[in-house]
Design a protein around this motif. Structure first.
Motif, PDB file in Angstrom:
ATOM      1  N   LEU A   1    -102.625 -48.846   6.132  1.00  0.00           N
ATOM      2  CA  LEU A   1    -103.752 -48.089   5.597  1.00  0.00           C
ATOM      3  C   LEU A   1    -104.620 -47.667   6.774  1.00  0.00           C
ATOM      4  CD1 LEU A   1    -105.509 -47.141   3.142  1.00  0.00           C
ATOM      5  CD2 LEU A   1    -106.745 -49.305   3.425  1.00  0.00           C
ATOM      6  N   CYS A   2    -104.639 -46.375   7.058  1.00  0.00           N
ATOM      7  CA  CYS A   2    -105.426 -45.857   8.171  1.00  0.00           C
ATOM      8  C   CYS A   2    -106.672 -45.136   7.633  1.00  0.00           C
ATOM      9  CB  CYS A   2    -104.576 -44.929   9.033  1.00  0.00           C
ATOM     10  SG  CYS A   2    -103.042 -45.715   9.641  1.00  0.00           S
ATOM     11  N   GLU A   3    -107.466 -44.595   8.526  1.00  0.00           N
ATOM     12  CA  GLU A   3    -108.739 -44.004   8.119  1.00  0.00           C
ATOM     13  C   GLU A   3    -108.545 -42.853   7.140  1.00  0.00           C
ATOM     14  OE1 GLU A   3    -112.650 -41.857  10.151  1.00  0.00           O
ATOM     15  OE2 GLU A   3    -111.055 -42.685  11.405  1.00  0.00           O
ATOM     16  N   THR A   4    -107.539 -41.996   7.357  1.00  0.00           N
ATOM     17  CA  THR A   4    -107.346 -40.826   6.487  1.00  0.00           C
ATOM     18  C   THR A   4    -105.917 -40.678   5.988  1.00  0.00           C
ATOM     19  OG1 THR A   4    -106.935 -39.410   8.407  1.00  0.00           O
ATOM     20  CG2 THR A   4    -109.214 -39.551   7.608  1.00  0.00           C
ATOM     21  N   GLU A   5    -105.114 -41.728   6.084  1.00  0.00           N
ATOM     22  CA  GLU A   5    -103.736 -41.621   5.614  1.00  0.00           C
ATOM     23  C   GLU A   5    -103.138 -43.004   5.380  1.00  0.00           C
ATOM     24  OE1 GLU A   5    -101.659 -39.524   8.650  1.00  0.00           O
ATOM     25  OE2 GLU A   5    -101.720 -41.171  10.084  1.00  0.00           O
ATOM     26  N   VAL A   6    -102.029 -43.005   4.661  1.00  0.00           N
ATOM     27  CA  VAL A   6    -101.216 -44.199   4.442  1.00  0.00           C
ATOM     28  C   VAL A   6     -99.852 -43.947   5.057  1.00  0.00           C
ATOM     29  CG1 VAL A   6    -100.141 -45.700   2.717  1.00  0.00           C
ATOM     30  CG2 VAL A   6    -102.404 -44.770   2.307  1.00  0.00           C
ATOM     31  N   ARG A   7     -99.272 -44.971   5.679  1.00  0.00           N
ATOM     32  CA  ARG A   7     -97.966 -44.844   6.314  1.00  0.00           C
ATOM     33  C   ARG A   7     -97.049 -45.941   5.806  1.00  0.00           C
ATOM     34  NH1 ARG A   7    -100.096 -44.698  12.558  1.00  0.00           N
ATOM     35  NH2 ARG A   7    -101.503 -42.899  12.413  1.00  0.00           N
ATOM     36  N   LEU A   8     -95.758 -45.655   5.816  1.00  0.00           N
ATOM     37  CA  LEU A   8     -94.763 -46.618   5.371  1.00  0.00           C
ATOM     38  C   LEU A   8     -93.512 -46.418   6.212  1.00  0.00           C
ATOM     39  CD1 LEU A   8     -94.235 -48.823   3.262  1.00  0.00           C
ATOM     40  CD2 LEU A   8     -93.471 -47.042   1.683  1.00  0.00           C
ATOM     41  N   GLY A   9     -93.114 -47.453   6.940  1.00  0.00           N
ATOM     42  CA  GLY A   9     -91.947 -47.342   7.812  1.00  0.00           C
ATOM     43  C   GLY A   9     -91.368 -48.700   8.122  1.00  0.00           C
ATOM     44  N   LEU A  10     -90.454 -48.739   9.072  1.00  0.00           N
ATOM     45  CA  LEU A  10     -89.781 -49.970   9.464  1.00  0.00           C
ATOM     46  C   LEU A  10     -90.200 -50.336  10.880  1.00  0.00           C
ATOM     47  CD1 LEU A  10     -87.650 -52.051   8.487  1.00  0.00           C
ATOM     48  CD2 LEU A  10     -85.944 -50.720   9.747  1.00  0.00           C
ATOM     49  N   ASP A  11     -90.823 -51.516  11.023  1.00  0.00           N
ATOM     50  CA  ASP A  11     -91.263 -51.992  12.329  1.00  0.00           C
ATOM     51  C   ASP A  11     -90.096 -52.692  13.012  1.00  0.00           C
ATOM     52  OD1 ASP A  11     -92.803 -52.629  14.487  1.00  0.00           O
ATOM     53  OD2 ASP A  11     -94.062 -54.090  13.473  1.00  0.00           O
ATOM     54  N   THR A  12     -89.677 -52.179  14.154  1.00  0.00           N
ATOM     55  CA  THR A  12     -88.548 -52.730  14.896  1.00  0.00           C
ATOM     56  C   THR A  12     -88.974 -53.019  16.326  1.00  0.00           C
ATOM     57  OG1 THR A  12     -87.685 -50.633  15.764  1.00  0.00           O
ATOM     58  CG2 THR A  12     -87.059 -51.230  13.512  1.00  0.00           C
ATOM     59  N   ALA A  13     -88.049 -53.544  17.109  1.00  0.00           N
ATOM     60  CA  ALA A  13     -88.337 -53.829  18.515  1.00  0.00           C
ATOM     61  C   ALA A  13     -88.646 -52.554  19.289  1.00  0.00           C
ATOM     62  CB  ALA A  13     -87.151 -54.555  19.155  1.00  0.00           C
ATOM     63  N   ASP A  14     -88.216 -51.396  18.791  1.00  0.00           N
ATOM     64  CA  ASP A  14     -88.463 -50.119  19.457  1.00  0.00           C
ATOM     65  C   ASP A  14     -89.668 -49.381  18.896  1.00  0.00           C
ATOM     66  OD1 ASP A  14     -86.241 -50.384  21.152  1.00  0.00           O
ATOM     67  OD2 ASP A  14     -84.910 -49.675  19.566  1.00  0.00           O
ATOM     68  N   GLY A  15     -90.413 -50.005  17.992  1.00  0.00           N
ATOM     69  CA  GLY A  15     -91.576 -49.361  17.402  1.00  0.00           C
ATOM     70  C   GLY A  15     -91.351 -49.095  15.923  1.00  0.00           C
ATOM     71  N   VAL A  16     -92.254 -48.345  15.315  1.00  0.00           N
ATOM     72  CA  VAL A  16     -92.170 -48.033  13.896  1.00  0.00           C
ATOM     73  C   VAL A  16     -91.284 -46.813  13.719  1.00  0.00           C
ATOM     74  CG1 VAL A  16     -93.468 -47.482  11.815  1.00  0.00           C
ATOM     75  CG2 VAL A  16     -94.468 -48.996  13.536  1.00  0.00           C
ATOM     76  N   THR A  17     -90.205 -46.958  12.971  1.00  0.00           N
ATOM     77  CA  THR A  17     -89.227 -45.879  12.813  1.00  0.00           C
ATOM     78  C   THR A  17     -89.132 -45.451  11.349  1.00  0.00           C
ATOM     79  OG1 THR A  17     -87.389 -47.422  12.494  1.00  0.00           O
ATOM     80  CG2 THR A  17     -87.901 -46.779  14.751  1.00  0.00           C
ATOM     81  N   GLY A  18     -88.636 -44.231  11.133  1.00  0.00           N
ATOM     82  CA  GLY A  18     -88.427 -43.716   9.791  1.00  0.00           C
ATOM     83  C   GLY A  18     -89.701 -43.654   8.983  1.00  0.00           C
ATOM     84  N   GLU A  19     -90.828 -43.429   9.633  1.00  0.00           N
ATOM     85  CA  GLU A  19     -92.121 -43.525   8.959  1.00  0.00           C
ATOM     86  C   GLU A  19     -92.414 -42.279   8.121  1.00  0.00           C
ATOM     87  OE1 GLU A  19     -96.004 -45.626  10.580  1.00  0.00           O
ATOM     88  OE2 GLU A  19     -95.839 -43.586  11.359  1.00  0.00           O
ATOM     89  N   VAL A  20     -92.941 -42.509   6.902  1.00  0.00           N
ATOM     90  CA  VAL A  20     -93.424 -41.435   6.048  1.00  0.00           C
ATOM     91  C   VAL A  20     -94.927 -41.635   5.850  1.00  0.00           C
ATOM     92  CG1 VAL A  20     -91.224 -41.072   4.901  1.00  0.00           C
ATOM     93  CG2 VAL A  20     -92.829 -42.731   3.961  1.00  0.00           C
TER      94      VAL A  20
END
Length: 673
Positions: A434-453
């Motif tokens: 939950l961010c200031e002006t948006e919501v995000r949903l993704g997969l947190d991996t060793a390389d960062g957050v991937t496949g985020e919508v």
């Protein structure tokens, strides 16, 4: 191999049709059963002579509830149980494969990749079992089944139900198979109490047997074997050198000198690849990685990978318009902000965690250079430091299958995101932000957050928003303030089970991201196809978080410094009252002959302790024990200091608790391990 049913065997048990016999053990008969939907299961019917024992039923119920929380990483999943059936039974996943003992007897010792696969698989199972606060207590080759692809460990956690049954277990009788027992299981006066380290010792004995065809302390009799376990070094002749060194560490006499299950699994995965790659299948390595469940918060700096929106952008079409998002690498649902959050219902008897997040308890304070999580202003506040991501230290309870998470979240500085990890294994897993002006949903991996919508939201800096994450199968839906805003299908990337925790992301890379959380609730959600419980109605349990109530509860954590306790409400009833609560026929044996019955809520709640709380035990000032009214707990004053000493080991204990206005005012010992 399945044998025909014997005369006198039931044709049906608890709605499961019995097709044949899989075996007979100390616990009772094991049948191949068929679920009404056609699935094959293993049904374990408890020995009839144990059925009248109230103490056994209570312990069996408690241990089954614990075993149900073990994630399915190289373990046979516990599917159903009825401790209150005239003949108690347990239903587990049917594993179509021979036992390790049968394979060794038929083909001889294992070697190479096959041996290492069994070693990794059984260690993976122990890591999953211990991560759910369960101890196997009877690990042996016959409890390791070699299913295609993955070894499976069965019968975890149930041995303690028999061990604690005084009517059927002599004081000089040990539960388990001597050849695989740790020294503390044989002589705890000199080697300490039996804990998870005993399973690690048993692992070493099992792998020695798998690799050599004999146990490491083999002798001519159980008594001589026990003596060698207590006094002699293990015979590991024939084990390959790298594995032999790991096994030797697990067979140390002192439990403190053995690795934990997670450490053992890491030792095996770190061995030279030449010793393990030949036959280890990818699904086994995946299960091993998933079982390495580290409840500590994130320690190392991580970079965030935000999906670049090329030309599509995020649309916010007015206050009453549509919030839409389209990004590569995931499937995002376009929803109307007026659309209600998807309905969910807690699974009957499924686990739940409830915490106000106003003090350390199930979530704890943690401070590092990378960030910190502290309780301030009656809430859990998370800040970043040297790292752009920081996780708070949350409960280690794993959740599998469908689940729902609710928590209040507030963004306190621009560019910050309140993070909710679920199905988290180690430091990776699905992430809702939950961010200031948006919501995000993704997969947190060793390389960062991937496949985020992503989906846009109106800004509400500083205001607490109610965030809900509903997980069904491999799909997650995020709702904010009662409106569904984002859905993502994770597919095979969704872990089968994992933990839930909260934290903070620094989307602006400012070094000062700051968010707050309040009022957390995590529950196992009923699946869409869930049928009504076949075990009858589930009664109401006391709500210890509000009002004035008295209840028996399991005490999981006691922290007088922060005036908090983690409790699991339960029923502690006479047999007659229990049968009324569960609508059981009054002529049933449980109603007439059982003095006391228990039922766990499977719900852990954090409850504050009043400054003037009173504490009681069964012991009078002279040390004598008087147990007059078990449902009310001890009646002799103990004082906060003595009470804290009794529970400093952190083992779950049973207490009678009284709350006034949602605060504990009285705690009295009912039972301690």
């Amino acid at each position: 191999m399945t044998d025909p049913l014997l005369p006198g065997d039931p044709a049906e048990l608890g709605g499961y049709r019995l097709l044949g016999r899989l075996g007979q053990g100390g616990m009772g008969a094991v049948y191949l059963g068929e679920h009404p939907d056609g699935r094959l299961v293993a049904v374990k019917m408890i020995r009839p002579e144990l059925a009248p024992d109230t103490e056994f039923r209570a312990r069996f119920r408690s241990e089954v509830n614990r075993a149900r929380q073990v994630p399915p990483f190289c373990t046979a999943e516990v599917l159903d149980a009825d401790p209150d059936h005239p003949t108690p039974y347990l239903v587990v996943e049917y594993v179509d494969g021979p036992s390790l003992s049968a394979v060794i007897a038929r083909n001889g010792p294992l070697g190479g990749g096959a041996l290492h696969s069994v070693a990794v698989g059984v260690a993976t199972a122990l890591a999953a079992i211990h991560g759910a606060s369960v101890i196997h207590r009877d690990l042996k080759p016959s409890n390791v089944l070699l299913a295609p692809g993955l070894p499976k460990v069965i019968d975890f956690g149930i041995a303690r139900a028999f061990e604690a049954t005084s009517r059927h277990t002599r004081t000089d009788q040990m539960v388990g198979t001597v050849a695989y027992m740790a020294p503390e299981s044989i002589d705890n006066e000199h080697f300490g109490e039996v804990g998870p380290a005993a399973d690690v010792f048993a692992w070493g004995a099992v792998i020695t047997y798998a690799g050599t065809g004999r146990t490491p302390f083999r002798a001519d009799s159980p008594t001589a074997t026990a003596a060698r376990i207590l006094t002699q070094p293990p015979d590991l002749t024939g084990l390959p050198a790298p594995l032999r060194q790991v096994v030797a560490r697990t067979l140390e006499k002192n439990p403190a000198d053995r690795p934990t299950a997670s450490e053992l699994l890491q030792l095996l995965l770190d061995l030279d690849p030449g010793d393990k790659t030949e036959l280890i299948r990818p699904e086994l390595l995946q299960a091993a990685a998933a079982a390495q469940n580290n409840p500590r918060p994130h320690r190392r700096p991580r970079r965030l990978r935000r999906t670049v929106l090329a030309g599509l952008g995020v649309l916010a079409l007015g206050a009453g318009g549509l919030f839409a998002s389209h990004t590569a690498g995931g499937v995002s649902k376009t929803v109307n902000p007026a659309e209600s959050a998807p309905a969910w219902q807690r699974a009957d008897g499924g686990p739940a965690l409830i915490d106000r997040l106003d003090r350390p308890a199930q979530w704890r304070e943690w401070v590092e250079a990378e960030g910190r999580c502290l309780f301030a202003n009656g809430r859990l506040e998370a800040r970043t430091g040297m790292a752009p991501v920081f996780r708070c230290s949350g409960p280690s309870d794993p959740f599998a299958k469908d689940q729902a998470i609710r928590v209040g979240a507030a963004i306190l500085t621009p560019g910050s995101c309140a993070a909710i990890w679920f199905r988290m294994v180690g430091t990776e897993g699905p992430l809702a932000s939950l961010c200031e002006t948006e919501v995000r949903l993704g997969l947190d991996t060793a390389d960062g957050v991937t496949g985020e919508v992503q989906a846009a939201l109106p800004s509400a800096l500083g205001r607490v928003r109610r965030v809900e994450v509903l997980v069904r199968d491999q799909q997650a839906t995020v709702s904010v303030d009662g409106a569904a805003v984002l859905t993502k299908q994770f597919g095979a990337a969704m872990p089968a089970a994992g933990r839930v925790t909260f934290g903070v992301l620094d989307a602006a890379i400012s070094g000062n991201a700051h968010v707050a959380f309040t009022g957390a609730e995590v529950v196992a959600a009923a699946s869409r196809s869930a049928a009504p419980s076949a075990s009858g109605p589930r009664p109401r349990f006391a709500d210890l978080t509000r009002g004035n109530v008295t209840s028996v509860a399991t005490l999981h954590a006691y922290d007088p410094a922060h005036a908090s306790a983690v409790l699991e409400p339960m029923l502690f009833l006479t047999g007659d009252a229990y049968c009324r609560a569960f609508q059981i026929d009054r002529s049933d044996d449980r109603c007439v002959h059982h003095a006391w019955m228990t039922e766990s809520s499977n719900t852990k709640v954090t409850v504050p302790i009043a400054a003037n709380a009173k504490y009681f035990t069964w012991e009078d000032p002279d040390g004598a024990v008087h147990m007059d009214a078990p449902e009310k707990g001890g009646t002799y004053p103990a004082g906060a200091k003595k009470f804290a000493q009794m529970f400093k080991k952190g083992e779950a204990s049973m207490i009678a608790v009284t709350t006034e206005g949602g605060r504990i005012t009285r705690m009295a010992v009912v039972y301690t391990p």
